[in-house]
Design a protein around this motif. Structure first.
Motif, PDB file in Angstrom:
ATOM      1  N   ARG A  40      43.777  44.007  48.802  1.00 21.70           N
ATOM      2  CA  ARG A  40      44.679  43.155  48.163  1.00 21.70           C
ATOM      3  C   ARG A  40      45.271  42.133  49.174  1.00 21.70           C
ATOM      4  O   ARG A  40      45.561  40.938  48.634  1.00 21.70           O
ATOM      5  N   GLY A  67      43.867  40.525  51.417  1.00 24.90           N
ATOM      6  CA  GLY A  67      43.138  39.308  51.534  1.00 24.90           C
ATOM      7  C   GLY A  67      42.227  39.455  53.015  1.00 24.90           C
ATOM      8  O   GLY A  67      41.499  38.677  53.420  1.00 24.90           O
ATOM      9  N   HIS A 121      33.238  40.424  48.281  1.00 26.81           N
ATOM     10  CA  HIS A 121      31.963  39.929  48.805  1.00 26.81           C
ATOM     11  C   HIS A 121      32.062  40.226  50.204  1.00 26.81           C
ATOM     12  O   HIS A 121      32.801  40.932  50.806  1.00 26.81           O
ATOM     13  N   SER A 145      35.584  41.531  51.684  1.00 25.19           N
ATOM     14  CA  SER A 145      36.946  41.103  51.221  1.00 25.19           C
ATOM     15  C   SER A 145      37.081  40.775  49.743  1.00 25.19           C
ATOM     16  O   SER A 145      36.153  40.513  49.406  1.00 25.19           O
ATOM     17  N   THR A 179      37.604  38.818  46.399  1.00 31.64           N
ATOM     18  CA  THR A 179      37.388  37.433  45.838  1.00 31.64           C
ATOM     19  C   THR A 179      38.611  37.093  44.857  1.00 31.64           C
ATOM     20  O   THR A 179      39.439  37.724  44.465  1.00 31.64           O
ATOM     21  N   ASN A 180      38.636  35.923  44.517  1.00 32.62           N
ATOM     22  CA  ASN A 180      39.560  35.472  43.428  1.00 32.62           C
ATOM     23  C   ASN A 180      39.696  36.245  42.184  1.00 32.62           C
ATOM     24  O   ASN A 180      40.390  36.613  41.573  1.00 32.62           O
ATOM     25  N   SER A 181      38.317  36.493  41.869  1.00 32.80           N
ATOM     26  CA  SER A 181      37.822  37.512  40.609  1.00 32.80           C
ATOM     27  C   SER A 181      38.529  38.802  40.827  1.00 32.80           C
ATOM     28  O   SER A 181      39.103  39.416  39.881  1.00 32.80           O
ATOM     29  N   LYS A 187      41.172  39.615  42.763  1.00 34.40           N
ATOM     30  CA  LYS A 187      42.536  39.504  42.567  1.00 34.40           C
ATOM     31  C   LYS A 187      43.187  39.262  41.506  1.00 34.40           C
ATOM     32  O   LYS A 187      43.983  39.920  41.050  1.00 34.40           O
ATOM     33  N   GLU A 188      42.300  38.503  40.632  1.00 38.55           N
ATOM     34  CA  GLU A 188      42.625  38.197  39.201  1.00 38.55           C
ATOM     35  C   GLU A 188      42.504  39.525  38.283  1.00 38.55           C
ATOM     36  O   GLU A 188      43.477  39.968  37.507  1.00 38.55           O
ATOM     37  N   GLU A 211      45.716  41.729  39.185  1.00 36.82           N
ATOM     38  CA  GLU A 211      46.912  41.198  38.512  1.00 36.82           C
ATOM     39  C   GLU A 211      47.039  41.581  37.186  1.00 36.82           C
ATOM     40  O   GLU A 211      48.058  41.822  36.715  1.00 36.82           O
TER      41      GLU A 211
END
Length: 309
Positions: free
Chosen positions: A18, A20, A72, A80, A82-84, A86-87, A90
């Motif tokens: 989480r 990053g 990825h 690490s 990805t933005n997906s 993290k979304e 959330e």
């Protein structure tokens, strides 16, 4: 407690990223051991190849999350978020299931590839099964071995491509020559250099060298596809050398238009090999890989027990 399945590992795995930061998968295996409060004995449970069960299940979780685009692999052994990913966190999911993973296009595409290769089964409705514990237990031992062997090879394919992307273009070009040689082609010459006219290698189609095959290698990052201009440029280079047979290899993929251009010219025979096919060939012909463990499956020899013999 019983060791967690790799599906149960996925959500805490993703949560461990989480912040990053990049983490080694083997570090995450230790984090999972703590998260699930495994005993010292459970942490040390091993498979026949010497790897621990919790580490192996963590690797499987990593593979599935990677295929969905939630994590990825920036370099070998590291992951690490990805933005997906993290979304997804959330949205506070209770768990990560096959049904949830199938909402991600990248995972859907991967499952379709697995299905076409025979590594995924269909249920009565024609839909791909979710890989649940109950379904795994319903497989015969041979089916389970075949299914998991295919998944392990897919995981190895990802590792191979990640390793190749971390090397120089010259290394990749030499690797292509090694693959062609391992496949049984004749003597080859690595020609990749400035002013090579778009030709990275030439290899004899047979041991006598009666025909030549010209090679082009593109070490592209995943997501960057080889397009039509590259194919047309390679055909032009082949023409300038008086050649009509070529192989174009990339670590990524080809656009549909590129594949169409490669197949529509009747004067040139051009074979396209994308990253997944390249990794499959490396595994099949033992280039850049080594044997880890071997199992021999035996069956009853009915002829031995036939009373008429």
């Amino acid at each position: 407690m019983a060791l967690p399945t790799y599906y149960k590992i996925m959500l805490p795995f993703l949560n461990s990223l989480r912040s990053g930061d990049e983490l080694r998968v083997r570090e995450i295996a230790d984090i999972m051991s703590d998260f699930f409060a495994l005993s010292e004995e459970e942490r040390k449970e091993e498979l026949s190849d010497g790897s621990t069960k919790i580490a192996t299940r963590t690797w499987f979780a990593s593979t599935y999350l990677t295929k969905a685009g939630l994590v990825h692999r920036p370099r070998r052994g590291f992951v690490s978020i990805t933005n997906s990913g993290k979304e997804l966190l959330e949205s506070n999911p209770e768990s990560i299931t096959e049904k949830l993973l199938l909402t991600f296009p990248a995972y859907q595409e991967w499952r379709l590839r697995r299905k076409s290769s025979g590594s995924s089964k269909d249920d009565d409705s024609g839909n791909a099964n979710e890989t649940t514990d109950a379904q795994i237990q319903s497989l015969t031992p041979v089916e389970a071995i075949e299914t998991n062997a295919l998944l392990l090879n897919e995981q190895l394919s990802d590792e191979l491509l990640s390793e190749i992307l971390g090397r120089s273009p010259e290394f990749f070009e030499r690797l292509i020559m090694d693959v062609m040689s391992a496949m049984g082609y004749g003597r080859g010459e690595h020609t990749g250099r400035s002013g090579d006219g778009g030709i990275d290698g030439v290899i004899d189609e047979d041991k006598l060298g009666l025909e030549k095959i010209y090679l082009q290698a593109k070490r592209y990052e995943l997501g960057k596809k080889v397009s039509s201009p590259a194919i047309r440029g390679f055909i032009g280079s082949m023409a300038s050398h008086g050649a009509n047979k070529g192989v174009f290899i990339t670590t990524s993929e080809f656009t549909d238009a590129a594949r169409n251009d490669a197949g529509k010219n009747p004067h040139y025979r051009l074979v396209l090999i994308d990253g997944q096919e390249l990794a499959r060939l490396m595994i099949e012909y033992d280039v850049g890989v080594s044997e880890q463990v071997t199992w021999k499956l035996k069956r009853l020899d009915s002829d031995y027990f036939d009373p008429d013999l």
